[in-house]
Scaffold this motif. Structure first.
Motif, PDB file in Angstrom:
ATOM      1  N   ASP A 162      54.724  45.131  53.103  1.00 28.34           N
ATOM      2  CA  ASP A 162      55.760  44.996  52.075  1.00 28.34           C
ATOM      3  C   ASP A 162      56.469  46.321  51.813  1.00 28.34           C
ATOM      4  O   ASP A 162      57.708  46.369  51.693  1.00 28.34           O
ATOM      5  N   ILE A 165      58.917  47.141  54.678  1.00 29.53           N
ATOM      6  CA  ILE A 165      60.158  46.365  54.635  1.00 29.53           C
ATOM      7  C   ILE A 165      61.089  46.897  53.551  1.00 29.53           C
ATOM      8  O   ILE A 165      62.305  47.025  53.759  1.00 29.53           O
ATOM      9  N   GLN A 169      63.958  48.269  55.478  1.00 31.20           N
ATOM     10  CA  GLN A 169      64.785  47.065  55.530  1.00 31.20           C
ATOM     11  C   GLN A 169      64.404  46.091  56.637  1.00 31.20           C
ATOM     12  O   GLN A 169      65.111  45.113  56.887  1.00 31.20           O
ATOM     13  N   ARG A 170      63.282  46.343  57.310  1.00 30.41           N
ATOM     14  CA  ARG A 170      62.782  45.401  58.318  1.00 30.41           C
ATOM     15  C   ARG A 170      61.344  45.776  58.671  1.00 30.41           C
ATOM     16  O   ARG A 170      60.955  46.941  58.544  1.00 30.41           O
ATOM     17  N   PRO A 171      60.537  44.816  59.142  1.00 32.28           N
ATOM     18  CA  PRO A 171      59.176  45.147  59.596  1.00 32.28           C
ATOM     19  C   PRO A 171      59.211  45.752  61.002  1.00 32.28           C
ATOM     20  O   PRO A 171      60.260  45.828  61.635  1.00 32.28           O
ATOM     21  N   GLU A 187      66.499  38.175  63.749  1.00 31.66           N
ATOM     22  CA  GLU A 187      66.577  38.461  62.316  1.00 31.66           C
ATOM     23  C   GLU A 187      67.716  37.655  61.714  1.00 31.66           C
ATOM     24  O   GLU A 187      68.781  37.518  62.314  1.00 31.66           O
ATOM     25  N   TRP A 207      62.412  37.321  59.721  1.00 31.74           N
ATOM     26  CA  TRP A 207      62.226  37.918  61.045  1.00 31.74           C
ATOM     27  C   TRP A 207      61.293  37.024  61.860  1.00 31.74           C
ATOM     28  O   TRP A 207      60.177  36.704  61.424  1.00 31.74           O
ATOM     29  N   GLN A 222      61.344  37.641  53.469  1.00 36.62           N
ATOM     30  CA  GLN A 222      61.506  38.371  52.218  1.00 36.62           C
ATOM     31  C   GLN A 222      62.363  37.491  51.316  1.00 36.62           C
ATOM     32  O   GLN A 222      63.536  37.227  51.603  1.00 36.62           O
TER      33      GLN A 222
END
Length: 248
Positions: A162, A165, A169-171, A187, A207, A222
């Motif tokens: 968490d 991200i 802004q992304r895993p 995505e 994602w 998210q």
């Protein structure tokens, strides 16, 4: 940087108010009780304002997301008519029954993910007893793309997922779950429409990940600002779902 600026301002303000209150205590000001209450109230208000700052920043970063909270206007068109003689996965709706993996499930929720490029994907929630399953599907007559999944805890993938991200802004491009590597493939972001309530319920980022065989699947969602959900499962052929019956 903006958050740090706000916090620094709160620290300086707090120190100043403490100093004023100490002076008032030393010189026994009559207004000291009011000064203490006012200082605490002011600190509470500015702290609350700062706590909402991350969400405001997130909203600015994702200003393109089409999203209206609890919009009662039906913005989607969905043909729910079907041929009773040949019902298939594409026809599934809330209340339908179907057999999957030797169990009978009932469809209890139905969502549509609407993205900025109007590329729609549906999610159905199925239950049987205590088992809950989530079906993601993009469908066309030539290539039905159905993923049968179950919800998993995001921290079973990565305990810092968490935070990563929110910061990046992304895993990660590669994640590991139960010893299997999954690779980020697609995505998307947009809004989630509920057919049950006929409203846009949330905004989302999503994602999709696949393993080397592209048969095992994980997706990470998210929801709004700081809610995270993950699903793990596999790609299924349409014939895996049988005995589909409409609600009576």
């Amino acid at each position: 940087m903006e958050l740090q600026k706000q916090i620094k301002g709160i620290v300086y303000t707090r120190k100043g108010l403490i100093a004023v209150n100490i002076v008032g205590f030393v010189y026994n000001w009559e207004i000291l009780p009011f000064l203490v209450v006012g200082s605490l109230g002011y600190l509470f208000l500015i702290s609350k304002k700062a706590s909402r700052l991350p969400e405001k920043i997130f909203n600015k970063l994702d200003i393109q997301i089409p999203y209206t909270k609890k919009d009662n206007k039906n913005i989607l068109e969905r043909d729910f008519n079907y041929d009773p003689s040949k019902i298939n996965v594409e026809d599934l709706q809330i209340g339908f029954l179907l057999d999957y993996n030797l169990q009978t499930y009932k469809v209890v929720e139905h969502f549509q993910y609407v993205t900025e490029d109007t590329n729609c994907e549906e999610k159905l929630v199925l239950i049987t007893g205590i088992d809950e399953r989530y079906i993601f599907k993009k469908y066309n007559v030539n290539n039905p793309f159905i993923r049968s999944t179950q919800k998993i805890n995001i921290f079973s993938i990565d305990e810092n997922l968490d935070t990563e991200i929110l910061l990046k802004q992304r895993p990660k491009s590669v994640i590991t779950y139960k010893g299997t590597n999954y690779y980020r493939d697609e995505e998307s972001k947009g809004s989630i429409h509920s057919f049950k309530s006929n409203t846009i319920e949330n905004r989302f980022k999503k994602w999709d990940y696949f393993d080397d065989s592209r048969l095992l699947y994980i997706c990470i969602e998210q929801i709004d600002t700081n809610k995270f959900v993950a699903y793990q499962g596999k790609i299924e052929a349409e014939i895996a779902f049988s005995e589909i019956l409409p609600q009576k």
